[in-house]
Write a protein that holds these residues in place. Structure first.
Motif, PDB file in Angstrom:
ATOM      1  N   SER A  10      43.081  38.393  43.778  1.00  0.00           N
ATOM      2  CA  SER A  10      41.997  38.539  44.395  1.00  0.00           C
ATOM      3  C   SER A  10      41.276  37.337  44.645  1.00  0.00           C
ATOM      4  O   SER A  10      40.810  36.838  45.495  1.00  0.00           O
ATOM      5  CB  SER A  10      41.543  39.783  44.664  1.00  0.00           C
ATOM      6  N   LYS A  42      41.538  46.037  47.895  1.00  0.00           N
ATOM      7  CA  LYS A  42      40.033  45.994  47.768  1.00  0.00           C
ATOM      8  C   LYS A  42      39.601  45.344  49.175  1.00  0.00           C
ATOM      9  O   LYS A  42      40.204  44.610  49.749  1.00  0.00           O
ATOM     10  CB  LYS A  42      39.612  45.148  46.572  1.00  0.00           C
ATOM     11  N   LEU A  74      54.362  40.454  46.329  1.00  0.00           N
ATOM     12  CA  LEU A  74      54.391  39.101  45.276  1.00  0.00           C
ATOM     13  C   LEU A  74      55.721  38.696  44.711  1.00  0.00           C
ATOM     14  O   LEU A  74      55.869  37.356  44.780  1.00  0.00           O
ATOM     15  CB  LEU A  74      53.227  39.531  44.269  1.00  0.00           C
ATOM     16  N   ARG A  88      49.730  36.266  34.484  1.00  0.00           N
ATOM     17  CA  ARG A  88      48.181  37.081  34.464  1.00  0.00           C
ATOM     18  C   ARG A  88      47.786  36.794  33.408  1.00  0.00           C
ATOM     19  O   ARG A  88      48.268  36.676  32.195  1.00  0.00           O
ATOM     20  CB  ARG A  88      48.889  38.355  34.620  1.00  0.00           C
TER      21      ARG A  88
HETATM   22  O1  PNS Z   1      43.028  39.901  41.104  1.00  0.00           O
HETATM   23  P1  PNS Z   1      43.745  41.446  41.232  1.00  0.00           P
HETATM   24  O2  PNS Z   1      43.026  42.009  42.339  1.00  0.00           O
HETATM   25  O3  PNS Z   1      43.771  42.268  40.065  1.00  0.00           O
HETATM   26  O4  PNS Z   1      45.248  40.975  41.947  1.00  0.00           O
HETATM   27  C1  PNS Z   1      46.225  41.945  42.049  1.00  0.00           C
HETATM   28  C2  PNS Z   1      47.557  41.495  43.016  1.00  0.00           C
HETATM   29  C3  PNS Z   1      46.833  40.671  43.889  1.00  0.00           C
HETATM   30  C4  PNS Z   1      48.075  40.616  41.924  1.00  0.00           C
HETATM   31  C5  PNS Z   1      48.136  42.628  43.158  1.00  0.00           C
HETATM   32  O5  PNS Z   1      47.776  43.515  44.178  1.00  0.00           O
HETATM   33  C6  PNS Z   1      49.540  42.128  44.174  1.00  0.00           C
HETATM   34  O6  PNS Z   1      50.430  41.447  43.790  1.00  0.00           O
HETATM   35  N1  PNS Z   1      49.417  42.286  45.518  1.00  0.00           N
HETATM   36  C7  PNS Z   1      50.660  41.598  46.477  1.00  0.00           C
HETATM   37  C8  PNS Z   1      51.267  43.058  46.870  1.00  0.00           C
HETATM   38  C9  PNS Z   1      52.293  43.554  46.046  1.00  0.00           C
HETATM   39  O7  PNS Z   1      53.103  42.794  45.415  1.00  0.00           O
HETATM   40  N2  PNS Z   1      52.172  44.724  45.259  1.00  0.00           N
HETATM   41  C10 PNS Z   1      53.198  45.199  44.474  1.00  0.00           C
HETATM   42  C11 PNS Z   1      53.075  44.773  42.992  1.00  0.00           C
HETATM   43  S1  PNS Z   1      52.675  46.116  41.856  1.00  0.00           S
END
Ligand code: PNS
Length: 163
Positions: A10, A42, A74, A88
């Motif tokens: 994020s 969020k 993602l 990560r």
């Molecule tokens: O910084 P954060 O909020 O912990 O990041 C979370 C993030 C953005 C990496 C995650 O929410 C994400 O990958 N979002 C994209 C949608 C997706 O692919 N979701 C399924 C993965 S579990």
């Protein structure tokens, strides 16, 4: 082309902990793509454009870093980017459960996409975007915890003295 990692998040806002993970990532990968998820769950403090600007300013002198944003899953973005892994950062045990769940879900969605975890430096172990926002909201000084541009933007956002 070299090895590419996508570092998703994020980044609301980017912290020195994130920067530390990027620096460590660059020791393993030729390129790190710092990518903001546009459809995060969020409610953000900063708009996508503001977050992109802060990331661009933060990494402008690091040629191995590319700043971007993505919609949708993602794992699909990782494939589009022809990246080799998701990067990560891990701080303490408390991060593990969420990260474990996300990594396994991503693997289930695409078995070819690997997740690499790097431990943040000890000095950043207590830093998170949320705690930074909370401190800044009530006038706390966040210098040394976030890049200078972020300090400035927090000050503008909350109209408090960060200098
Ligand atoms: O910084 P954060 O909020 O912990 O990041 C979370 C993030 C953005 C990496 C995650 O929410 C994400 O990958 N979002 C994209 C949608 C997706 O692919 N979701 C399924 C993965 S579990």
């Amino acid at each position: 082309m070299g090895r590419i990692a996508v570092y998703p998040g994020s980044f609301d806002p980017v912290t020195n902990g994130h920067c530390d993970v990027v620096r460590r990532g660059l020791r393993l990968f030729d390129k790190v793509v710092v990518a903001i998820a546009r459809n995060g769950t969020k409610t953000p403090l900063f708009t996508i454009e503001e977050r992109l600007e802060m990331l661009q300013e933060t990494f402008k002198e690091m040629p191995g870093v590319l700043v971007d944003s993505f919609d949708g899953l993602l794992v699909d973005y990782v494939v589009r980017r022809q990246a080799d892994a998701i990067l990560r950062g891990l701080r303490a045990v408390s991060d593990f459960e969420y990260e474990f769940q996300m990594a396994l879900m991503n693997r289930k969605l695409n078995k070819n996409v690997q997740t690499v975890f790097l431990m943040t430096g000890l000095r950043w172990i207590y830093i998170s975007s949320s705690i930074i926002k909370e401190a800044a909201q009530f006038g706390g000084d966040t210098r040394g915890m976030v890049p200078d541009i972020v300090c400035k933007k927090l000050k503008q956002k909350f109209g408090t003295s960060q200098e």
